[in-house]
Design a protein around this motif. Structure first.
Motif, short mmCIF file in Angstrom:
data_model
loop_
_atom_site.label_atom_id
_atom_site.label_comp_id
_atom_site.label_asym_id
_atom_site.label_seq_id
_atom_site.Cartn_x
_atom_site.Cartn_y
_atom_site.Cartn_z
N GLU A 111 0.50 -1.12 -0.28
CA GLU A 111 0.38 -0.23 -0.26
C GLU A 111 1.06 0.81 0.32
OE1 GLU A 111 -0.67 -2.20 2.52
OE2 GLU A 111 -2.30 -3.21 1.87
N GLU A 112 2.38 1.03 0.39
CA GLU A 112 2.79 2.00 0.90
C GLU A 112 3.76 2.79 -0.53
OE1 GLU A 112 4.19 2.13 5.45
OE2 GLU A 112 5.23 1.20 3.92
N ILE A 113 3.68 1.77 -1.88
CA ILE A 113 4.80 1.96 -2.60
C ILE A 113 3.70 2.81 -3.86
CG2 ILE A 113 5.47 0.57 -4.97
CD1 ILE A 113 5.92 -1.82 -3.04
N THR A 114 4.64 4.04 -4.19
CA THR A 114 3.93 4.34 -4.94
C THR A 114 3.41 4.12 -6.03
OG1 THR A 114 5.55 5.55 -5.99
CG2 THR A 114 4.89 6.38 -4.04
N LEU A 115 2.58 4.35 -7.39
CA LEU A 115 2.23 4.04 -8.46
C LEU A 115 3.19 4.84 -9.83
CD1 LEU A 115 -1.60 4.35 -8.50
CD2 LEU A 115 -0.94 1.88 -7.93
N THR A 116 4.17 4.18 -9.68
CA THR A 116 5.32 5.02 -10.25
C THR A 116 5.80 2.83 -11.28
OG1 THR A 116 7.30 4.18 -8.81
CG2 THR A 116 6.23 6.33 -9.72
N PRO A 117 4.76 2.47 -12.22
CA PRO A 117 5.55 1.61 -13.13
C PRO A 117 6.96 2.00 -13.91
CG PRO A 117 4.28 2.18 -14.29
CD PRO A 117 4.26 3.70 -13.10
N PRO A 172 8.45 -5.05 -15.09
CA PRO A 172 9.66 -4.12 -15.86
C PRO A 172 9.36 -3.48 -17.50
CG PRO A 172 10.51 -6.20 -16.39
CD PRO A 172 8.91 -6.49 -15.34
N ASP A 173 7.91 -3.83 -17.82
CA ASP A 173 8.33 -4.14 -18.99
C ASP A 173 6.02 -3.32 -19.84
OD1 ASP A 173 8.87 -3.11 -22.06
OD2 ASP A 173 8.19 -4.76 -22.89
N ALA A 174 6.12 -2.77 -18.58
CA ALA A 174 4.16 -2.50 -19.33
C ALA A 174 3.85 -3.20 -19.16
CB ALA A 174 4.31 -0.71 -19.23
N ALA A 175 3.77 -4.67 -19.79
CA ALA A 175 3.33 -5.95 -20.43
C ALA A 175 1.59 -5.90 -19.57
CB ALA A 175 3.91 -6.74 -20.50
N CYS A 228 9.15 -13.11 -17.50
CA CYS A 228 10.12 -13.16 -16.29
C CYS A 228 9.88 -13.59 -14.83
CB CYS A 228 10.86 -11.57 -16.00
SG CYS A 228 9.59 -10.86 -15.00
N GLY A 229 8.18 -13.79 -15.05
CA GLY A 229 8.07 -14.09 -13.81
C GLY A 229 8.31 -12.93 -12.30
#
Length: 90
Positions: free
Chosen positions: A6-12, A49-52, A70-71
């Motif tokens: 919940e604390e991680i910001t939405l930044t792919p 990592p690739d916004a897939a 990548c898993g």
């Protein structure tokens, strides 16, 4: 200090999949999402990592054209609703 999901910001890591290369052709395993187990926490989307992965009504949808298998999504999923399966098995 470790942050909760919940604390991680939405930044792919990347906001756009590589449209120059269909990187999904590299894949030997693919993610399969069990939608009944999914808690819609968005962790898989954040870590891809690739916004897939895109979110549709909060549910992760994997674009296999760009998923390299990548898993990371399966590893990071706190509800373990994503499993990696060999191509052609499911």
């Amino acid at each position: 200090m470790t942050k909760s999901h919940e604390e991680i910001t939405l930044t792919p890591i990347s906001d756009t999949p590589s449209t120059m290369n269909i990187t999904g052709l590299w894949r030997v395993v693919k993610p399969v999402v069990d939608k009944e187990k999914c808690k819609k926490c968005t962790i898989c989307w954040k870590f891809c990592p690739d916004a897939a992965i895109t979110l549709v009504d909060g549910e992760p949808i994997v674009d296999l054209r760009y998923c390299k298998g990548c898993g990371i999504c399966a590893f990071e999923c706190p509800s373990k609703c994503i499993i990696m399966v060999k191509e052609g098995e499911q």
